[in-house]
Design a protein around this motif. Structure first.
Motif, PDB file in Angstrom:
ATOM      1  N   ILE A 135     -11.742  -1.295  -1.551  1.00 46.05           N
ATOM      2  CA  ILE A 135     -12.008   0.070  -0.008  1.00 46.05           C
ATOM      3  C   ILE A 135     -13.859  -0.004  -0.693  1.00 46.05           C
ATOM      4  CG2 ILE A 135     -12.816   1.848   1.071  1.00 46.05           C
ATOM      5  CD1 ILE A 135      -9.775   1.556   1.102  1.00 46.05           C
ATOM      6  N   PHE A 178      -8.730  -6.862  -1.884  1.00 50.06           N
ATOM      7  CA  PHE A 178      -8.470  -5.685  -0.830  1.00 50.06           C
ATOM      8  C   PHE A 178      -8.471  -4.421  -1.364  1.00 50.06           C
ATOM      9  CE2 PHE A 178      -4.793  -8.234  -0.161  1.00 50.06           C
ATOM     10  CZ  PHE A 178      -4.891  -8.528   1.150  1.00 50.06           C
ATOM     11  N   THR A 184       0.715  -1.075   0.016  1.00 51.58           N
ATOM     12  CA  THR A 184      -0.204   0.037  -0.521  1.00 51.58           C
ATOM     13  C   THR A 184       0.944   1.187  -0.156  1.00 51.58           C
ATOM     14  OG1 THR A 184      -1.768  -1.081   1.478  1.00 51.58           O
ATOM     15  CG2 THR A 184      -1.757   1.442   1.412  1.00 51.58           C
ATOM     16  N   ASP A 243     -11.864  -6.032   6.407  1.00 53.06           N
ATOM     17  CA  ASP A 243     -10.770  -6.909   6.705  1.00 53.06           C
ATOM     18  C   ASP A 243     -11.562  -8.730   7.522  1.00 53.06           C
ATOM     19  OD1 ASP A 243      -8.418  -8.419   6.479  1.00 53.06           O
ATOM     20  OD2 ASP A 243      -8.177  -7.921   8.698  1.00 53.06           O
ATOM     21  N   THR A 269      -8.777   0.269  -5.216  1.00 49.43           N
ATOM     22  CA  THR A 269      -7.676  -0.616  -4.256  1.00 49.43           C
ATOM     23  C   THR A 269      -7.119   0.010  -3.332  1.00 49.43           C
ATOM     24  OG1 THR A 269      -6.158  -0.136  -5.778  1.00 49.43           O
ATOM     25  CG2 THR A 269      -8.022  -2.060  -6.181  1.00 49.43           C
ATOM     26  N   ARG A 270      -6.924  -0.614  -1.983  1.00 48.13           N
ATOM     27  CA  ARG A 270      -6.042  -0.256  -0.309  1.00 48.13           C
ATOM     28  C   ARG A 270      -4.607   0.084  -1.214  1.00 48.13           C
ATOM     29  NH1 ARG A 270      -5.595  -3.841   4.806  1.00 48.13           N
ATOM     30  NH2 ARG A 270      -3.955  -4.648   3.564  1.00 48.13           N
ATOM     31  N   ARG A 303      -7.844   5.871   5.097  1.00 43.50           N
ATOM     32  CA  ARG A 303      -8.014   4.237   4.100  1.00 43.50           C
ATOM     33  C   ARG A 303      -7.860   3.663   4.352  1.00 43.50           C
ATOM     34  NH1 ARG A 303     -10.067   8.363   1.724  1.00 43.50           N
ATOM     35  NH2 ARG A 303     -10.296   8.887  -0.492  1.00 43.50           N
ATOM     36  N   TYR A 304      -6.879   2.971   4.747  1.00 41.01           N
ATOM     37  CA  TYR A 304      -6.276   2.075   5.651  1.00 41.01           C
ATOM     38  C   TYR A 304      -6.870   1.640   6.591  1.00 41.01           C
ATOM     39  CZ  TYR A 304      -2.929  -1.684   5.845  1.00 41.01           C
ATOM     40  OH  TYR A 304      -1.715  -3.295   6.531  1.00 41.01           O
ATOM     41  N   PHE A 330     -10.686   0.085   5.370  1.00 42.66           N
ATOM     42  CA  PHE A 330     -10.395  -0.788   5.547  1.00 42.66           C
ATOM     43  C   PHE A 330     -10.500  -2.215   6.159  1.00 42.66           C
ATOM     44  CE2 PHE A 330      -8.574  -5.012   3.818  1.00 42.66           C
ATOM     45  CZ  PHE A 330      -9.829  -5.714   2.790  1.00 42.66           C
ATOM     46  N   ASN A 331      -9.500  -2.224   7.255  1.00 45.55           N
ATOM     47  CA  ASN A 331      -8.991  -2.304   8.056  1.00 45.55           C
ATOM     48  C   ASN A 331     -10.432  -3.056   8.807  1.00 45.55           C
ATOM     49  OD1 ASN A 331      -7.148  -3.649   7.115  1.00 45.55           O
ATOM     50  ND2 ASN A 331      -5.833  -3.374   8.241  1.00 45.55           N
TER      51      ASN A 331
END
Length: 299
Positions: A169, A167, A128, A247, A175-176, A238-239, A242-243
């Protein structure tokens, strides 16, 4: 045929090897070990590094947990049993660098088995970047393809697409990062033995440290300013999204009463959210957004 003890022990050795290589490449930071027990059965060791020369925050976690399988797991596996036990072990890694020009990286390799006799391997590795550099993306994917090709010619293409889809979003339609490979439910069949699957997981696991230390060394001295730092904080946001939203590993860990601190070690030390932020046209930030798409052939 490898049993759970052999797989468990190899994951422990992988954790140690990766920590040693990351410490050497960082040159300053040192991992601390935090051993923990899970009330329902098992536990693990979280290895955490903070305020290194290159790495701002990172974790290399090992776990081996067991107990009664959650109801949603039984439904997912389409099992008729109302009760079954599970065993799960693996290594999970997320590294957040100081520099916005060094990418975030994640890897997970894992083994899961049920008292019903079912088992499978899963995992993945993805990159990423805060700023997508096409040369770096090509290098990353080329190295992953080489690791996959050692085991089967279809692995890279299949698992690269799986990573693009996983991966992703969905609520941002991006994408991540630049993807990588993702795989799950790998078990023995007419083509592959359990040893074959385990050997592939080993190749993915051992690919991690050489890949990331390459980017640490290559990009750590590149100059950047406050504009790049602010963009880094937005991309870290953003990370986080997603998590916490998508995830499966995060959800599984929390639903099985895993250790919260270890599960959420994947989150960055600082992240920002700006309302309806739009990068300037033709900027490096805009270019990065244009490359956060599924289906890009990086090789």
């Amino acid at each position: 045929m490898p049993g759970r003890e052999e797989i468990h022990d190899w994951f422990i050795s992988l954790q140690q090897s990766i920590c040693d290589q990351l410490e050497k490449a960082d040159g300053q930071g040192k991992f601390i070990s935090d051993k923990w027990d899970r009330p329902g059965g098992g536990g693990g060791v979280s290895r955490i590094i903070t305020n290194g020369a290159v790495i701002e925050k990172g974790g290399v976690n090992f776990s081996a947990v067991w107990g009664k399988a959650p109801e949603h797991t039984l439904k997912m596996l389409k099992l008729n049993e109302t009760s079954a036990d599970f065993f799960a072990t693996g290594v999970s890694i997320v590294i957040h660098p100081h520099s916005p020009l060094v990418p975030i990286i994640h890897m997970n390799v894992r083994y899961f088995e049920m008292s019903t006799g079912q088992y499978w391997f899963g995992g993945g590795i993805d990159l990423t970047p805060h700023y997508v550099v096409e040369e770096d993306a090509r290098y990353f994917h080329t190295q992953l393809k080489q690791a996959c090709d050692l085991h089967h010619e279809s692995y890279y293409a299949d698992f690269k697409k799986w990573a693009d889809d996983y991966f992703y979003i969905k609520h941002r339609q991006e994408t991540r990062g630049v993807g990588g490979i993702f795989f799950d439910y790998l078990t023995e069949d007419e083509k592959f033995t359990k040893q074959d699957r385990f050997d592939f997981v080993k190749s993915v696991g051992t690919a991690f440290a050489p890949l990331y230390t390459y980017f640490m060394t290559k990009n750590k001295a590149l100059p950047y300013g406050e504009k790049e730092k602010q963009w880094q904080y937005l991309r870290r946001g953003r990370y986080v999204e997603f998590n916490l939203v998508w995830d499966r590993g995060t959800k599984f860990g929390l639903e099985t009463d895993g250790r919260t601190e270890s599960i959420l070690m994947s989150l960055p030390p600082q992240a920002n959210w700006a309302y309806s932020h739009q990068p300037e046209p033709d900027s490096n930030e805009a270019k990065t957004l244009s490359l956060l798409k599924k289906g890009i052939n990086w090789i």
